[in-house]
Design a protein around this motif. Structure first.
Motif, PDB file in Angstrom:
ATOM      1  N   LYS A 124      72.811 -60.679  15.262  1.00  9.23           N
ATOM      2  CA  LYS A 124      73.211 -60.462  15.974  1.00  9.23           C
ATOM      3  C   LYS A 124      74.119 -61.062  17.257  1.00  9.23           C
ATOM      4  CE  LYS A 124      68.245 -58.201  17.212  1.00  9.23           C
ATOM      5  NZ  LYS A 124      67.189 -58.506  17.601  1.00  9.23           N
ATOM      6  N   LEU A 125      73.913 -62.152  17.275  1.00 10.78           N
ATOM      7  CA  LEU A 125      75.184 -63.501  18.238  1.00 10.78           C
ATOM      8  C   LEU A 125      76.462 -63.182  17.344  1.00 10.78           C
ATOM      9  CD1 LEU A 125      73.145 -66.880  17.984  1.00 10.78           C
ATOM     10  CD2 LEU A 125      73.258 -65.558  19.548  1.00 10.78           C
ATOM     11  N   LYS A 126      76.496 -62.384  15.480  1.00  9.60           N
ATOM     12  CA  LYS A 126      77.929 -61.995  14.824  1.00  9.60           C
ATOM     13  C   LYS A 126      78.435 -60.664  15.848  1.00  9.60           C
ATOM     14  CE  LYS A 126      79.213 -61.112  10.941  1.00  9.60           C
ATOM     15  NZ  LYS A 126      80.621 -60.328  11.212  1.00  9.60           N
ATOM     16  N   PHE A 127      76.928 -60.263  16.338  1.00  5.16           N
ATOM     17  CA  PHE A 127      77.435 -58.571  16.524  1.00  5.16           C
ATOM     18  C   PHE A 127      78.045 -58.468  18.002  1.00  5.16           C
ATOM     19  CE2 PHE A 127      76.287 -54.747  19.416  1.00  5.16           C
ATOM     20  CZ  PHE A 127      76.256 -53.614  18.424  1.00  5.16           C
ATOM     21  N   ALA A 128      77.565 -59.240  18.796  1.00  5.19           N
ATOM     22  CA  ALA A 128      77.771 -59.462  20.438  1.00  5.19           C
ATOM     23  C   ALA A 128      79.355 -60.360  20.096  1.00  5.19           C
ATOM     24  CB  ALA A 128      76.559 -60.336  20.749  1.00  5.19           C
ATOM     25  N   THR A 129      79.501 -61.789  19.557  1.00 11.03           N
ATOM     26  CA  THR A 129      81.008 -61.579  19.607  1.00 11.03           C
ATOM     27  C   THR A 129      81.927 -61.108  19.071  1.00 11.03           C
ATOM     28  OG1 THR A 129      79.764 -64.182  18.540  1.00 11.03           O
ATOM     29  CG2 THR A 129      81.862 -63.143  18.137  1.00 11.03           C
ATOM     30  N   ASP A 130      81.208 -59.671  18.128  1.00 17.37           N
ATOM     31  CA  ASP A 130      82.538 -58.741  17.460  1.00 17.37           C
ATOM     32  C   ASP A 130      82.563 -58.011  18.888  1.00 17.37           C
ATOM     33  OD1 ASP A 130      82.629 -60.029  14.899  1.00 17.37           O
ATOM     34  OD2 ASP A 130      81.519 -58.652  13.872  1.00 17.37           O
ATOM     35  N   ARG A 131      81.354 -57.614  19.422  1.00 17.80           N
ATOM     36  CA  ARG A 131      81.669 -56.958  20.376  1.00 17.80           C
ATOM     37  C   ARG A 131      82.294 -57.293  21.432  1.00 17.80           C
ATOM     38  NH1 ARG A 131      79.429 -51.712  21.324  1.00 17.80           N
ATOM     39  NH2 ARG A 131      79.717 -50.895  23.634  1.00 17.80           N
ATOM     40  N   PHE A 132      81.728 -58.399  21.730  1.00 20.74           N
ATOM     41  CA  PHE A 132      82.918 -59.241  22.545  1.00 20.74           C
ATOM     42  C   PHE A 132      84.548 -58.942  22.625  1.00 20.74           C
ATOM     43  CE2 PHE A 132      79.093 -61.680  24.270  1.00 20.74           C
ATOM     44  CZ  PHE A 132      77.759 -60.582  25.497  1.00 20.74           C
ATOM     45  N   PHE A 150      71.074 -61.801  25.889  1.00 19.89           N
ATOM     46  CA  PHE A 150      72.473 -61.044  25.738  1.00 19.89           C
ATOM     47  C   PHE A 150      72.633 -59.875  24.502  1.00 19.89           C
ATOM     48  CE2 PHE A 150      73.503 -61.964  30.141  1.00 19.89           C
ATOM     49  CZ  PHE A 150      74.783 -61.118  30.274  1.00 19.89           C
ATOM     50  N   ALA A 151      72.871 -61.434  23.680  1.00 22.12           N
ATOM     51  CA  ALA A 151      72.930 -60.405  22.320  1.00 22.12           C
ATOM     52  C   ALA A 151      71.989 -59.201  21.876  1.00 22.12           C
ATOM     53  CB  ALA A 151      72.983 -61.371  20.763  1.00 22.12           C
ATOM     54  N   THR A 152      70.851 -59.578  21.823  1.00 23.61           N
ATOM     55  CA  THR A 152      69.869 -58.739  22.214  1.00 23.61           C
ATOM     56  C   THR A 152      69.577 -57.668  22.140  1.00 23.61           C
ATOM     57  OG1 THR A 152      67.995 -60.305  21.527  1.00 23.61           O
ATOM     58  CG2 THR A 152      67.158 -58.152  21.703  1.00 23.61           C
ATOM     59  N   LEU A 153      70.023 -57.701  23.968  1.00 17.74           N
ATOM     60  CA  LEU A 153      70.446 -55.697  24.316  1.00 17.74           C
ATOM     61  C   LEU A 153      71.349 -55.851  23.839  1.00 17.74           C
ATOM     62  CD1 LEU A 153      69.390 -57.454  28.145  1.00 17.74           C
ATOM     63  CD2 LEU A 153      68.059 -55.904  26.438  1.00 17.74           C
ATOM     64  N   LEU A 154      72.503 -55.358  23.390  1.00 22.42           N
ATOM     65  CA  LEU A 154      73.578 -55.241  22.993  1.00 22.42           C
ATOM     66  C   LEU A 154      73.504 -54.645  21.839  1.00 22.42           C
ATOM     67  CD1 LEU A 154      76.247 -58.460  23.953  1.00 22.42           C
ATOM     68  CD2 LEU A 154      75.997 -55.807  24.589  1.00 22.42           C
ATOM     69  N   ASP A 155      72.958 -55.182  20.960  1.00 19.09           N
ATOM     70  CA  ASP A 155      72.559 -54.712  19.322  1.00 19.09           C
ATOM     71  C   ASP A 155      70.936 -53.894  19.758  1.00 19.09           C
ATOM     72  OD1 ASP A 155      71.796 -55.375  16.666  1.00 19.09           O
ATOM     73  OD2 ASP A 155      69.815 -54.892  17.393  1.00 19.09           O
ATOM     74  N   LYS A 156      70.247 -53.541  20.357  1.00 22.18           N
ATOM     75  CA  LYS A 156      69.614 -53.200  20.532  1.00 22.18           C
ATOM     76  C   LYS A 156      69.613 -51.585  21.630  1.00 22.18           C
ATOM     77  CE  LYS A 156      65.012 -51.325  23.860  1.00 22.18           C
ATOM     78  NZ  LYS A 156      64.706 -50.642  22.066  1.00 22.18           N
ATOM     79  N   SER A 192      88.846 -47.173  20.423  1.00 18.90           N
ATOM     80  CA  SER A 192      88.824 -47.249  18.453  1.00 18.90           C
ATOM     81  C   SER A 192      88.190 -48.615  18.422  1.00 18.90           C
ATOM     82  CB  SER A 192      89.999 -47.019  17.584  1.00 18.90           C
ATOM     83  OG  SER A 192      91.074 -48.078  18.546  1.00 18.90           O
ATOM     84  N   PRO A 193      88.410 -49.871  18.777  1.00 19.87           N
ATOM     85  CA  PRO A 193      88.058 -51.021  18.493  1.00 19.87           C
ATOM     86  C   PRO A 193      86.547 -50.827  18.323  1.00 19.87           C
ATOM     87  CG  PRO A 193      89.766 -51.724  19.607  1.00 19.87           C
ATOM     88  CD  PRO A 193      89.974 -49.980  19.717  1.00 19.87           C
ATOM     89  N   LEU A 194      86.131 -50.457  19.886  1.00 19.43           N
ATOM     90  CA  LEU A 194      84.478 -50.581  19.745  1.00 19.43           C
ATOM     91  C   LEU A 194      84.061 -49.094  19.270  1.00 19.43           C
ATOM     92  CD1 LEU A 194      83.964 -49.990  24.279  1.00 19.43           C
ATOM     93  CD2 LEU A 194      83.323 -52.034  22.323  1.00 19.43           C
ATOM     94  N   ASP A 195      84.501 -47.931  18.795  1.00 22.99           N
ATOM     95  CA  ASP A 195      83.824 -46.679  18.167  1.00 22.99           C
ATOM     96  C   ASP A 195      83.683 -47.300  16.778  1.00 22.99           C
ATOM     97  OD1 ASP A 195      83.533 -45.287  20.101  1.00 22.99           O
ATOM     98  OD2 ASP A 195      85.760 -44.015  20.004  1.00 22.99           O
ATOM     99  N   THR A 196      84.822 -48.013  16.040  1.00 27.30           N
ATOM    100  CA  THR A 196      84.782 -48.952  14.740  1.00 27.30           C
ATOM    101  C   THR A 196      83.549 -50.129  14.540  1.00 27.30           C
ATOM    102  OG1 THR A 196      86.636 -50.247  14.745  1.00 27.30           O
ATOM    103  CG2 THR A 196      87.023 -48.072  14.366  1.00 27.30           C
TER     104      THR A 196
END
Length: 658
Positions: A35-43, A135-141, A489-493
């Motif tokens: 989740k933390l990695k996903f949040a970092t990637d999303r940011f 924040f990571a948990t909310l972004l992931d959910k 496109s960065p977010l959609d991928t």
């Protein structure tokens, strides 16, 4: 049988359950890291998306960006039911796309209130582990397409806020339980939603029953009181200082002054007029049918609605009336939802801004605007319309009035202007405007009571409500080939980045299922031998390995012997039999403070002028089972220390760093 059960308990407690618990804990750690990695990637993806349009903060004013966010929220509210967004959120009035954009930007709003039009705000602290995990948990959910959207604290309060607002709404609007409300419509407008019921009335937000004279009289009385108060305040001697606007007035004025909001006014007024006409037609038809039933008129009714003049009665198709009424009610409800979302956006933005720092937060605002457009799922054509209505260089006189005019007269053919040598709107937006202009070039913009030639009208009731009716084109969600997708496109991928978390959660759920089954089996086996607390071999069958064994130790002039499930005895050294009874086996417990296993014997021989003797043995981990020492710290109360492999548990391992 008991021995077999104890062996099964031993396997479960010492092998299966600890192994599964370890696997679950491992998955928890992996999920947290994922989740933390996903949040970092999303940011990172958010910053890449923002960089493509971030230059707009240099050429748009802060007020223009705020207006862009508010109007984006309005259109997002108008399509919220059709794109399924409302089905995923408990926050029925809050601008969901803006809140999601806030999470992407490390911003979280809380305590949003539609009673005092306020909210609080807090920000991501990247140096705080708890803040990052939250924040990571909310972004992931929220990235999951099938899960409910979550905003944290407000999830538990949104129902109450909604209920309070519904009560406020009920004080100003008449409702009939038999009539549909905004929550009854969730489909595409093109499906002409309606209730196949002759009693269907097509109630719309703000509709008043012509027969409800009592409420009307109350309203007149309230207005008279307001006018009296107004006259009093205007009388000589009253303060000449202008009254400070209420918070509600400031918010609503800001929302209702946007060109997008005003562009809906003509359609709303006409839609309400049509539904009132339909109500009157139905009322007249009901009266006629009642008269026919009572024998006051000749002939029989044919079940059709009619409009009458001095010469003839013209039948009106009841199905067409229901379709028109249903569609108009649906669209009015969507417009009401759009107004709610726009109001929410104003509330949330005001929590973030003060008049002193609004210009200094333009970059933050444009980032929120970009994120709101992304999460709104609006098509490029509707975003283009927002830009052309936003920029004063393209506005027409009709944009500042609540009139029925072509909603794209200031957009077609698409034009650009330059600010600081930078063309506006952005290139993809201009291209989308061109496509939209072509699509709408053949649309019939009907803005008169006589309707257009292809919508036959009877008594002011059209038989069709085409897109563009009184200047209103319902917004549409963007598709996979939408022109605006080039910016996102960065977010959609990012979906593949979250797949790892989903896989880990599935594997964790599988292990938790196995763990629950193992624990159920453990309880079942424990019940078979007397229950977990009172069973003969201990809570987890530990005593099975030293059952019926006796252990001796010498201390001073005495020898002490303890027998598992037997007695504890004190003898003189060298004595082979007899001795003083220190107590019979009572059981085993675990010391709550130390975690040590404790063996207990009690109800032994009574001391002279004292209590019955008792013996307590404190166990510690050891390779073999043997008593190490014995003592009498209190009269006739004996304590011993003993080593045994049954005490080599997790508590001992952890306390000794093994």
């Amino acid at each position: 049988m008991v021995e077999e059960t104890v062996v099964k308990i031993d396997v479960l407690t010492k092998s299966d359950i600890p192994k599964l618990e370890g696997q679950v804990n491992s998955f928890n750690s992996q999920i947290r890291e994922s989740k933390l990695k996903f949040a970092t990637d999303r940011f990172t993806a958010v910053k890449q998306t923002q960089s493509s349009l971030g230059y707009l903060s240099d050429i748009l004013s802060a007020d223009e960006i705020v207006s862009l966010i508010i109007t984006t929220c309005q259109l997002a509210g108008e399509i919220a039911n059709s794109d399924g967004l409302m089905n995923r959120s408990a926050n029925q009035k809050s601008c969901i796309p803006l809140r999601l954009a806030g999470l992407d930007a490390g911003t979280m709003w809380e305590n949003e209130s539609f009673s005092d039009y306020s909210a609080s705000i807090r920000y991501l602290d990247v140096d705080n582990e708890h803040s990052m995990e939250e924040f990571a948990t909310l972004l992931d959910k929220n990235s999951g397409q099938d899960e409910n959207i979550s905003f944290g604290k407000d999830d538990s309060t949104s129902h109450n806020v909604r209920s309070n607002e519904r009560r406020d709404h009920d004080r100003h609007h008449v409702h009939d339980d038999d009539n549909p409300t905004d929550d009854d419509y969730h489909g595409d407008d093109d499906m002409y939603p309606y209730e196949a019921d002759d009693d269907y009335s097509g109630e719309y937000p703000g509709h008043k029953d012509p027969g409800d004279k009592e409420e009307e009289e109350e309203t007149v009385a309230e207005n008279a009181e307001d006018e009296a108060e107004s006259e009093t305040s205007d009388s000589p001697g009253a303060s000449d200082e202008p009254e400070e606007k209420s918070r509600e007035h400031v918010v609503k004025e800001s929302v209702e002054s946007t060109s997008v909001y005003m562009s809906r006014a003509a359609f709303k007024a006409r839609a309400q007029e049509i539904i009132e006409n339909i109500d009157n037609v139905r009322k007249d038809d009901d009266a006629e049918q009642e008269a026919e039933t009572n024998g006051d008129t000749e002939g029989e009714g044919n079940g059709e609605y009619t409009t009458q003049d001095d010469s003839e009665s013209t039948p009106v198709d009841p199905m067409a009336i229901q379709m028109v009424s249903g569609l108009l009610s649906s669209r009015l409800s969507q417009l009401e939802r759009g107004g709610d979302f726009a109001t929410s956006a104003k509330i949330l933005l005001d929590a973030m801004l003060t008049q002193e720092d609004i210009e200094g937060k333009k970059r933050d605002l444009i980032n929120l605007a970009i994120g709101t457009i992304y999460h709104s799922k609006l098509g490029a054509g509707d975003v283009a319309e927002l830009f052309y209505k936003l920029l004063p260089e393209f506005r027409t006189d009709g944009d500042s009035e609540e009139t029925c005019s072509s909603p794209y007269s200031n957009m077609c053919p698409p034009k650009t202007v330059e600010r600081e040598s930078i063309p506006l709107p952005p290139e993809a937006i201009v291209s989308a405007a061109g496509v939209l202009c072509k699509e709408r070039s053949t649309a019939s913009i009907s803005c008169s009571g006589g309707e257009s030639s292809n919508t036959e009208s009877i008594e002011g009731i059209p038989t069709d409500i085409p897109d563009g009716y009184y200047g209103y084109f319902p917004p549409k969600t963007r598709g996979s080939d939408d022109l605006i997708n080039i910016y996102f496109s960065p977010l959609d991928t990012l979906d593949p980045s979250r797949m790892q978390t989903s896989q880990l959660e599935e594997e964790k759920a599988s292990r938790e299922g196995q763990l629950n089954d193992a624990r159920k089996n453990l309880r079942k086996f424990q019940d078979q031998i007397g229950g977990k607390e009172d069973q003969k071999f201990g809570a987890d069958g530990e005593l099975y390995g030293i059952r019926d064994s006796c252990h001796k130790v010498e201390s001073g002039k005495y020898e002490y012997e303890v027998c598992i499930f037997g007695k504890a005895t004190q003898r003189d050294k060298g004595q082979t039999g007899g001795g003083t009874n220190l107590g019979s086996w009572s059981g085993m417990k675990k010391d709550d403070s130390t975690g040590e296993l404790v063996l207990i014997w009690n109800k032994g021989t009574k001391c002279w002028n004292g209590p019955q003797r008792s013996a307590t043995v404190f166990l510690t981990c050891g390779a073999e089972s043997k008593v190490l020492s014995a003592d009498e710290p209190r009269t006739c109360e004996y304590e011993m220390k003993m080593e045994s492999h049954i005490a080599c548990d997790d508590k001992f391992r952890d306390s000794h760093g093994l």
